[in-house]
Structures are given as structure tokens and as C-alpha cells.
Design a protein around this motif. Sequence first.
Motif, mmCIF file in Angstrom:
data_model
loop_
_atom_site.group_PDB
_atom_site.id
_atom_site.type_symbol
_atom_site.label_atom_id
_atom_site.label_comp_id
_atom_site.label_asym_id
_atom_site.label_seq_id
_atom_site.Cartn_x
_atom_site.Cartn_y
_atom_site.Cartn_z
ATOM 1 N N ARG A 9 0.849 -1.187 0.000
ATOM 2 C CA ARG A 9 0.000 0.000 0.000
ATOM 3 C C ARG A 9 0.885 1.238 0.000
ATOM 4 O O ARG A 9 1.971 1.236 0.584
ATOM 5 C CB ARG A 9 -0.885 0.022 1.251
ATOM 6 C CG ARG A 9 -2.034 -0.975 1.171
ATOM 7 C CD ARG A 9 -2.907 -0.886 2.383
ATOM 8 N NE ARG A 9 -2.173 -1.194 3.603
ATOM 9 C CZ ARG A 9 -2.428 -0.625 4.769
ATOM 10 N NH1 ARG A 9 -3.346 0.299 4.876
ATOM 11 N NH2 ARG A 9 -1.744 -0.967 5.837
ATOM 12 N N SER A 10 0.429 2.254 -0.657
ATOM 13 C CA SER A 10 1.226 3.485 -0.731
ATOM 14 C C SER A 10 0.940 4.385 0.476
ATOM 15 O O SER A 10 -0.159 4.352 1.041
ATOM 16 C CB SER A 10 0.893 4.253 -2.014
ATOM 17 O OG SER A 10 1.601 5.470 -2.037
ATOM 18 N N SER A 12 14.491 9.584 2.214
ATOM 19 C CA SER A 12 14.453 9.001 0.869
ATOM 20 C C SER A 12 13.214 8.120 0.727
ATOM 21 O O SER A 12 12.995 7.210 1.523
ATOM 22 C CB SER A 12 15.730 8.172 0.642
ATOM 23 O OG SER A 12 15.646 7.457 -0.573
ATOM 24 N N PRO A 13 12.380 8.357 -0.329
ATOM 25 C CA PRO A 13 11.207 7.497 -0.543
ATOM 26 C C PRO A 13 11.603 6.202 -1.250
ATOM 27 O O PRO A 13 12.611 6.174 -1.968
ATOM 28 C CB PRO A 13 10.323 8.360 -1.449
ATOM 29 C CG PRO A 13 11.263 9.243 -2.182
ATOM 30 C CD PRO A 13 12.467 9.457 -1.303
ATOM 31 N N MET A 14 10.829 5.159 -1.049
ATOM 32 C CA MET A 14 11.152 3.888 -1.716
ATOM 33 C C MET A 14 9.877 3.104 -2.010
ATOM 34 O O MET A 14 8.844 3.291 -1.369
ATOM 35 C CB MET A 14 12.069 3.048 -0.836
ATOM 36 C CG MET A 14 11.395 2.579 0.436
ATOM 37 S SD MET A 14 12.354 1.338 1.286
ATOM 38 C CE MET A 14 11.398 1.143 2.779
ATOM 39 N N VAL A 15 10.033 2.247 -3.013
ATOM 40 C CA VAL A 15 9.015 1.227 -3.263
ATOM 41 C C VAL A 15 9.753 -0.092 -3.139
ATOM 42 O O VAL A 15 10.758 -0.301 -3.824
ATOM 43 C CB VAL A 15 8.408 1.361 -4.672
ATOM 44 C CG1 VAL A 15 7.549 0.133 -4.996
ATOM 45 C CG2 VAL A 15 7.577 2.623 -4.790
ATOM 46 N N THR A 16 9.330 -0.930 -2.254
ATOM 47 C CA THR A 16 10.035 -2.196 -2.086
ATOM 48 C C THR A 16 9.049 -3.356 -2.086
ATOM 49 O O THR A 16 7.942 -3.235 -1.564
ATOM 50 C CB THR A 16 10.900 -2.172 -0.801
ATOM 51 O OG1 THR A 16 11.662 -3.370 -0.745
ATOM 52 C CG2 THR A 16 10.076 -2.060 0.456
ATOM 53 N N ARG A 38 14.047 -2.826 -4.932
ATOM 54 C CA ARG A 38 13.932 -1.549 -4.210
ATOM 55 C C ARG A 38 13.998 -0.405 -5.213
ATOM 56 O O ARG A 38 15.029 -0.202 -5.859
ATOM 57 C CB ARG A 38 15.062 -1.399 -3.190
ATOM 58 C CG ARG A 38 14.898 -2.322 -1.981
ATOM 59 C CD ARG A 38 16.097 -2.243 -1.083
ATOM 60 N NE ARG A 38 16.203 -0.939 -0.435
ATOM 61 C CZ ARG A 38 15.753 -0.686 0.783
ATOM 62 N NH1 ARG A 38 15.175 -1.648 1.483
ATOM 63 N NH2 ARG A 38 15.869 0.501 1.296
ATOM 64 N N GLY A 39 12.857 0.276 -5.311
ATOM 65 C CA GLY A 39 12.828 1.439 -6.181
ATOM 66 C C GLY A 39 13.201 2.674 -5.391
ATOM 67 O O GLY A 39 12.624 2.916 -4.322
ATOM 68 N N ILE A 40 14.188 3.421 -5.885
ATOM 69 C CA ILE A 40 14.687 4.565 -5.098
ATOM 70 C C ILE A 40 14.993 5.759 -6.017
ATOM 71 O O ILE A 40 15.092 5.617 -7.233
ATOM 72 C CB ILE A 40 15.986 4.175 -4.340
ATOM 73 C CG1 ILE A 40 16.929 3.325 -5.227
ATOM 74 C CG2 ILE A 40 15.684 3.352 -3.117
ATOM 75 C CD1 ILE A 40 18.151 3.943 -5.597
ATOM 76 N N VAL A 47 4.543 5.307 -2.941
ATOM 77 C CA VAL A 47 5.738 4.733 -2.308
ATOM 78 C C VAL A 47 5.299 3.861 -1.149
ATOM 79 O O VAL A 47 4.290 4.149 -0.496
ATOM 80 C CB VAL A 47 6.742 5.816 -1.804
ATOM 81 C CG1 VAL A 47 7.263 6.673 -2.933
ATOM 82 C CG2 VAL A 47 6.141 6.663 -0.707
ATOM 83 N N THR A 48 6.063 2.794 -0.885
ATOM 84 C CA THR A 48 5.671 1.888 0.209
ATOM 85 C C THR A 48 6.363 2.243 1.520
ATOM 86 O O THR A 48 5.979 1.755 2.575
ATOM 87 C CB THR A 48 6.032 0.438 -0.140
ATOM 88 O OG1 THR A 48 7.436 0.370 -0.401
ATOM 89 C CG2 THR A 48 5.271 -0.040 -1.352
#
Lengths: 406, 231
Positions: free
Chosen positions: A91-92, A113-117, A134-136, A228-229
Amino acid sequence: MRFVLFVAFRYLRDARGQTALILAAVSVGVAVIVFLSALINGLQSSLIDKTLGSQSHITLRVPRETPRPLVDATPERAIARQVQVAPERLRSIDQWPAVVASLARLEGVTAVSPMVTGAGTAVRGEAKRPITVRGIEPELFRRIIDVPRRMVAGRFDPGGGSVAIGSVLAADLGVGLGDTVRIVTAEGVSDVVRISGVFSLGNMGVDKTWVLTSLRHAQSLFALAGGVTGLELKVGDVFEADAVADEAQRRTGLAAESWMRVNAELLVGLSAQSSSKTMIQFFVVVAVALGIASVLIVSVVQKSREIGILRAFGTPARRILAIFLTEGAVLGLVGSFFGSALGTLLARFFETVARNPDGGPKFPVVLDVPLYVSASLLATVVGLAAAVAPALRASRLDPATAIGNG
Amino acid sequence: MAETPPLLEVVDVVKEYGESVRTAALRGVSLTLHAGEMAALIGPSGSGKSTLLHLIGLLDRPTAGSLRLNGQDPTTLSEPALAALRGRSLGFVFQFHHLLPAFTALENVMLPAFGDEGRLSAETRARATALLTAVGLEEKLHARANQLSGGQKQRVAIARALSRNPPLVLADEPTGNLDTVASHEVFELMRRFHRERGVTFLVVTHDPRIADRCDRVIEIVDGRIARDERR
């Protein structure tokens, strides 16, 4: 020239043998404290560096969803309830750019720093490996974890279809720079990416599973358009991470986890190490104090007639007291200088002799100004404290008895 | 001399030692000493000479009786005030020179003023140098005690006793540890300071030749004054 200093220094100079002996004892004691502190501080610092070399100080995520009852119990109606915990889905964080801006202003925070993992699988021919994607934002993320410094091949420049992967994962898949690999995420999205960099953060779990890609790419891989997660934070004082995490949680309503909670066992180990150091220091300090006190007591006994003469000629008791306190403080201070030098030599020697195969020190030492200042201060205060009993004895000597018995 | 107030006035002084069994060292001693006198205090061993000297020297307090030094009653003073009065009003010369071995002759003579004032003044240094010159030791200013002969050590001790210009100098067997020649020299030096500078001396001695050359002889026997003669 002050009378107290004049007499104290003359007595120390006159009893050269005793002075040299006690200075040697204080120096060895301080050297042990400096050496031990430098070694343990170095080991602790190195352990913390290694631990924090592959993780953020604080991670914020959307809190876990808690099951809500469909029907509430009332005084008239009891309900037998079975709780089924729903599987966590990605979930974001709601309004995350505003949350990032708010966290950046939080006291103690130095980077956000935001991330999507999320989880996935890397496929290369016959080889398949579970991975963590890991999206950064590379420029923000490098302030959280200094990946560019840990690159073993290529560049840290994820984005535009290229990724950086861990060195163990690269070896497991048998890939190198410029090779392509297919990523399949848990959301069922698949993409082929090119490897532009290989890193080694010194953590097997990380080097074996991490694939770093751009935030936008990860958003598309996990079907989280614009979301972002999690948010990763870096703080100025690593040992304040818990307190900052609590404040961040309170402000944002997100679940905050500090490195201290994640690595609670490491901290227990470090704390035990610090306790051992403190205990050793305590016994060294006691030994030094007893050494100084015994030499000064012998000195007072030897000089009791002289003290009686000084008192008979009108020297106030407080000056006699100050003479012996000064002697104790001088022994502690001068001993701390020699001891600090000796401890530094020992620590540097140890660091130079014991080496890892890569040439780095096996036992890195930390020698800093606060260590020297605290060692000198400790030795001086101990010298002063150890001199209290002999000094009081000297100041209370009855002149007539001292002259008669001396 | 009798019309001026006495420098020292001892009235019915008793000194006893011991807790359960009391031993009297002085049994009601009274004497007065005027400025400019040179008195010998004689008596057999154990008669109470040194006890009396310690009381007069404010190193001990009497069990009973009163004592006035330079018009002041020391029994009412606190320990620091007593130390200050002792430093300003009294000089001591002991049988054993009691020079401080870590210090030079000059430093030994400067110590009383230096110790009381806390700082070394040019005046203290100048006075100590002048005194050592007056006792004939201008060549030995920087010699340590172990580099001096017995007579020289006692001369330094006399200079030290006079360093603060005290009205009264107490000398406990000052020649008791010296040979005849040195003994004569040291006593002559004291007489010279008495004659030329009017220093008051109370000298405890066993030596009848020393006692004979004093202006006054006080004999103490069994803790009491047995004889007090002026010449």
C-alpha cells in the motif's frame, strides 16, 4: 611563586624514586584505559558502521491493517470471535511528498528518501533467484546508504531500464555488467532490465537479494503508480534513532522502526562490551588510586616532622592540605600524559600488526580528543581523590607531637 | 623594665597527661618575661622544661592556668588563629636543627614567611639573605642541609627563627647536639642578636656554661619553679 606549588613540586622532585615509580604506575593504568577504550570504541564503531552500511537509520511504513469486528458485543449479547489476520498487501503512503517535507524538518533528521520495495524473482536462463526489488531516487538514497562507495563493478545509476544488483546475486545468476535479467514481481508484472552496476554492502542477505532500480520503474513493477511503500531516514546521532523514530511515528501516523529496534541483539552485545570496558576501567582506576594514596601516605609519614616544623612556624593547616592534594593531582595529570602517549602507541601498534587479508586493520581503533581529555581528567581526579586521606592526615598533624616523634 | 607590660605572662599553669592515670608535668608554674631579656630555663631531665616551652610556643594548651603572649590570650584562639599568632610572635630553634632537607639554606629561612603569606615576596627573600649573611653563611645560601656542618645547620636554624622578626625566640637545647667550639659559636650568635637587635630569648639548656652567660636563670624542678634569678 605560590607556596603550595613550590613545596609540592619540590617534594615530588626530591623523592625522585617514589615519584618515578608512581608516575609509571599511573601511566600504565592510563595507557590500559586509553588502549582498551580505543580498541573497544573502534570495534563498536566498526560494527555499527557495518550494520548501518546496508540499512537506513529509520524506516517508515504504512501500519499493518488491523482486523475490525463485523458485529460488536453488547451487555445483552456475547460474541464468540475468531480473528483472521489478512495478508499484507503493498500500500502506498498517503500524500507522501508532504510527509517527506514534514520529516525533513524533524530535528535530528539529516536525509529522507522514498522507496518502493517488494518481493520478486530474478530469472536468467535456467537460474531463478528470489529478490527484493527496491525502487529509489538515487541522489536521495545515496545519502541514506552510500552505495556508490560500495560498487564493485559499474556505476550506481539505476533508471531507464538499468539496475544495480548485489554481488552475491550477480554471482548466483552468473551475470555481469551489461547483461540482462528478467524480473518478475509478486504482483505478476515482468520486465527485462540491464545490469549497470554491482555492489557489495558487506551484508550477505542484502548482497544476495537486492535489486536497486528507479522509483518510477519499481512503481510500475508493483502497480503503485505515483506511490511509495516506505520512507527511509538518516539521523545525525545514530543512538538518537529510537527517539526520532517515536517522534516521526507520532507526527505521521506511520509505523516507524529504528535500526536500534531491528538490531536489538547487537545493541545488547555492544552494551555488554561497554560494561566489560567500564569494569576493567574501574579496577584500573582503583589500582591507580591505591598506588597514589599509598605513596602519599608513606610520604606524609616520612615528612611528618617537616610538616610539624612548617606548622610550628605558622603555615596554616589548609596549605599543608593543599600541598598533598596538589601532589596527587600532579601525579595523576602528568601520569595521564605519559599514559595517553603509551596507550596511543600501543593502539597504533596493535592496529598495524593485526591485519585482515584485504589489508585493512583487523582491530580498528578510535583515538579521539574526548578520549584523551576524559582519561586525563579521570587520572587527575583520581589522583586528587587518592590524596585526600593522606592530605587530611598531614594537615591534622599536631606540630608538637610531629616534632617530638619525627 | 618592670613597668612595661610583659612580653610573656604565665600564671599558675598546670599541664597533665594521661586519661585514667593523670601525670602532672607542670604543677602551677608562673613566670613573666619582658622584651629584651635573655633567659635560661634549666632543670633536670623530666622536670617539665620542654612541656613549658611547648606551652609558651603555643604548640600545646595548658590543662589549667593562663598564658598571655604579647598581650594576647592564646587559649581563646581557634587553631588557624593560633598558627598565625605562633608564626608572627615566635621563633623556634630546636636541639636538632630540623631544617627541611629538600630545601636550600635560603629556602629554609624563607619558608616561615612564605608558608604564612602563601606567596614569596622580594622582601622575604631579601630578609632571609640578610639574615644568612648576618650568621656568616652568605656563601652557603644555596647549599642543602646535608651540605652543611652541625654548627652551620644550627646557624641557619637561628636565621630561620628570626626570619619573621618575632618578639620572642624559644630555643630548646640549641647547642645540645654540637661540639664545644660550634656550641660556643652558636650561643655567641644568639647573644649577638640579643645585644644588637634586642631579640628576647628563652633558652632551655642543660649546659651550666650557657646558663651562666644569660641575664636570667629560671630553674624548674618537678614541674615547679625552684629558682628565678636575674643577674
